[in-house]
Scaffold this active site. Structure first.
Site, PDB file in Angstrom:
ATOM      1  N   HIS A   1      -6.621  -1.151   1.933  1.00 52.27           N
ATOM      2  CA  HIS A   1      -6.514  -2.530   1.412  1.00 52.27           C
ATOM      3  C   HIS A   1      -7.868  -3.231   1.332  1.00 52.27           C
ATOM      4  CE1 HIS A   1      -2.202  -2.371   1.487  1.00 52.27           C
ATOM      5  NE2 HIS A   1      -2.113  -2.271   2.804  1.00 52.27           N
TER       6      HIS A   1
ATOM      7  N   ASP B   1       0.714   5.930   0.758  1.00 53.42           N
ATOM      8  CA  ASP B   1       1.109   4.910   1.735  1.00 53.42           C
ATOM      9  C   ASP B   1       2.166   4.008   1.078  1.00 53.42           C
ATOM     10  OD1 ASP B   1      -0.223   3.396   4.382  1.00 53.42           O
ATOM     11  OD2 ASP B   1       0.705   2.020   2.947  1.00 53.42           O
TER      12      ASP B   1
ATOM     13  N   HIS C   1       2.400   0.967   1.012  1.00 54.48           N
ATOM     14  CA  HIS C   1       1.834  -0.272   0.474  1.00 54.48           C
ATOM     15  C   HIS C   1       0.806   0.058  -0.608  1.00 54.48           C
ATOM     16  CE1 HIS C   1       3.208  -0.964   4.640  1.00 54.48           C
ATOM     17  NE2 HIS C   1       3.793  -2.004   4.059  1.00 54.48           N
TER      18      HIS C   1
ATOM     19  N   ASP D   1       3.882   5.353   6.311  1.00 51.17           N
ATOM     20  CA  ASP D   1       4.824   4.242   6.463  1.00 51.17           C
ATOM     21  C   ASP D   1       5.896   4.200   5.374  1.00 51.17           C
ATOM     22  OD1 ASP D   1       2.925   3.474   4.618  1.00 51.17           O
ATOM     23  OD2 ASP D   1       2.144   1.797   5.806  1.00 51.17           O
TER      24      ASP D   1
HETATM   25  C1  9RB Z   1       1.531 -12.206   4.336  1.00 51.89           C
HETATM   26  C2  9RB Z   1       2.017 -11.450   5.355  1.00 51.89           C
HETATM   27  C3  9RB Z   1       1.057  -7.988   5.920  1.00 51.89           C
HETATM   28  C4  9RB Z   1       2.185  -7.253   5.572  1.00 51.89           C
HETATM   29  C5  9RB Z   1       2.136  -5.840   5.598  1.00 51.89           C
HETATM   30  C6  9RB Z   1       0.994  -5.179   5.972  1.00 51.89           C
HETATM   31  C7  9RB Z   1       0.974  -3.702   5.946  1.00 51.89           C
HETATM   32  C8  9RB Z   1      -0.117  -3.001   5.831  1.00 51.89           C
HETATM   33  C9  9RB Z   1      -0.097  -1.544   5.712  1.00 51.89           C
HETATM   34  C10 9RB Z   1      -0.112  -5.926   6.327  1.00 51.89           C
HETATM   35  C11 9RB Z   1      -0.086  -7.332   6.309  1.00 51.89           C
HETATM   36  C12 9RB Z   1       2.566 -12.328   6.265  1.00 51.89           C
HETATM   37  C13 9RB Z   1       0.819 -11.720   3.099  1.00 51.89           C
HETATM   38  C14 9RB Z   1       3.179 -11.964   7.561  1.00 51.89           C
HETATM   39  O1  9RB Z   1       0.545  -0.801   6.402  1.00 51.89           O
HETATM   40  N1  9RB Z   1      -0.832  -1.001   4.776  1.00 51.89           N
HETATM   41  O2  9RB Z   1      -0.877   0.319   4.531  1.00 51.89           O
HETATM   42  N2  9RB Z   1       1.037  -9.409   5.907  1.00 51.89           N
HETATM   43  N3  9RB Z   1       1.990 -10.082   5.456  1.00 51.89           N
HETATM   44  N4  9RB Z   1       2.430 -13.567   5.814  1.00 51.89           N
HETATM   45  N5  9RB Z   1       1.810 -13.513   4.656  1.00 51.89           N
HETATM   46  C15 9RB Z   1       1.459 -14.668   3.859  1.00 51.89           C
HETATM   47 ZN    ZN Z   2       0.934   0.869   4.562  1.00 52.17          ZN
END
Ligand code: 9RB
Ligand code: ZN
Length: 392
Positions: free
Chosen positions: A143, A180, A182, A268
């Site tokens: 990311h 992944d 995501h 994941d």
């Molecule tokens: C947001 C939120 C996230 C959600 C999922 C991941 C997974 C990452 C991964 C990381 C951060 C929340 C945008 C809570 O495994 N990548 O491979 N954050 N999520 N609140 N907001 C506004």
């Molecule tokens: Zn992921």
């Protein structure tokens, strides 16, 4: 044929703190301190299983080193490096950019060790010391954009390794496959206008980042056609992913004709993962890996290098990692996925019309990928001297 393996205890020392899952704890919000979802446990257990199963003894262990500032700067801005360094000097509770990417005390150096581990693996593959390899690293990277960390990622290790391969190892065309759950948005953004790096991401539609990874994101400028996305509906499993591999990923790789395939190897999309709603099993990862190995074999002397990304189930991720790595190394151990019987009846087939539709959309875009101008110039590592064994 041999398989390299990178691991280091420091990877487990990247301290993501006491967030509850992914939300920072604070009494005013009622969010109680707990354990961050991106914690060492799944990775520690995966490494232990690789060791205890006997697989480790069959791998070529490669020692990581810290990526240099020069190497990081091939991808990231100086400001981003300074930001991560400064956050890492706090005594915990730092953040890489989006409020969801913890930077612990010393995480700057650990993230450099993750990127440098992948660089060492790619170098060993380019030199022909090993055929393929896997870096079981933390923190993850896919990311992270040029100027910001995001989604638990600090530095984009895959992008750093890709640029290193191009700059130092004579590997001109790099394909990045990201399975992944995501979207691999950081990697995509770094190479969005670059036709020498093809990015292909299979992920759960609309999962993370928000509103990212749609099929219409197809690259821009000279790079138009060289970013592919397959945003699969929630609930997608074995049939959908295998179909996406055979209908999109493999044809895209065949057209692109890479010198190296990098894999953003997230687990994941596994059926027990807390951070997505996909349904892959260890058998799915094994089969998908087989397909990539075959592609690497026919296209680029078997050069396939994987970096660990997501995968948060402490009790299931290790079996998926083991299946992946057994396949990569062309061997099996005595360990059989003990959850296989539990998930055998989960409905992950046949393909649904929704899955078919998005895979068809992505398939149409494969025609926008073109083979290198001069096929004869491929697969000759210009930066290296001496004999170059063909170990296909
Ligand atoms: C947001 C939120 C996230 C959600 C999922 C991941 C997974 C990452 C991964 C990381 C951060 C929340 C945008 C809570 O495994 N990548 O491979 N954050 N999520 N609140 N907001 C506004
Ligand atoms: Zn992921």
């Amino acid at each position: 044929m041999s398989t390299g393996y990178v691991f280091h205890p420091e990877y487990l020392w990247h301290d993501t703190g006491t967030s509850a899952g992914l939300l920072p704890a604070h009494p005013t919000t009622g969010i109680q301190p707990a354990v961050h979802v991106e914690n060492p446990e799944a990775k520690r257990r995966a490494h232990e299983l690789i060791h205890a199963s006997g697989l480790l003894a069959e791998l070529v262990v490669i020692e990581p080193r810290r990526a240099t500032v020069t190497e990081l700067l091939r991808v990231h801005t100086g400001e981003h490096l300074q930001h991560i360094k400064a956050q890492s000097e706090l005594r915990g509770a730092g953040d890489a950019g989006d409020g969801f990417s913890p930077v612990g005390h010393g995480s700057y150096d650990i993230a450099r060790l993750a990127a440098g581990g992948l660089i060492e693996l790619v170098t060993a593959v380019a030199q022909g010391d090993i055929t393929n390899g896997y870096a079981l690293t933390r923190p993850p990277g896919h990311h992270a954009t040029a100027d910001a960390g995001m989604g638990f990622c600090l530095f984009n290790s895959i992008a750093i390794a890709a640029r290193h391969a191009q700059a130092e190892l004579g590997l001109a065309r790099i394909a990045v496959v990201d399975w992944d759950a995501h979207h691999g948005n950081g990697t995509q953004s770094i190479f969005y206008t670059d036709p020498t790096v093809l990015t292909i991401s299979l992920h759960q539609a609309g999962c993370f980042p928000p509103d990212s990874g749609w099929t219409h994101e197809n690259g821009a400028g000279d790079g138009l056609g060289y970013a592919l996305n397959v945003p699969l509906p929630p609930g997608s499993g074995h049939a959908a992913y295998l179909h996406a591999m055979t209908e999109v990923v493999l044809p895209a790789l065949d057209r692109f004709a890479p010198d190296l395939i990098l894999l953003a190897n997230g687990f994941d999309a596994g059926v027990f993962d807390p951070m997505a709603r996909q349904m892959l099993t260890s058998a799915s990862y094994r089969e998908m890996t087989r397909l990539l190995i075959d592609a690497a074999g026919r296209l680029c002397h078997g050069r396939l290098v994987a970096a660990h990304e997501g995968g948060y189930s402490p009790f299931y991720t290790p079996y998926c990692v083991l299946a992946f790595l057994e396949e990569l190394a062309g061997t099996i151990t005595h360990v059989v996925d003990p959850l296989a019987a539990v998930v055998a009846g989960y409905a992950a087939e046949p393909l649904t019309p929704q899955q078919q539709a998005v895979i068809n959309e992505a398939t149409q875009l494969v025609a926008g990928i073109h083979a290198p101008a001069s096929p004869a110039a491929r697969c000759k590592p210009a930066g290296l001297t001496g004999p170059y064994p063909d170990r296909q």
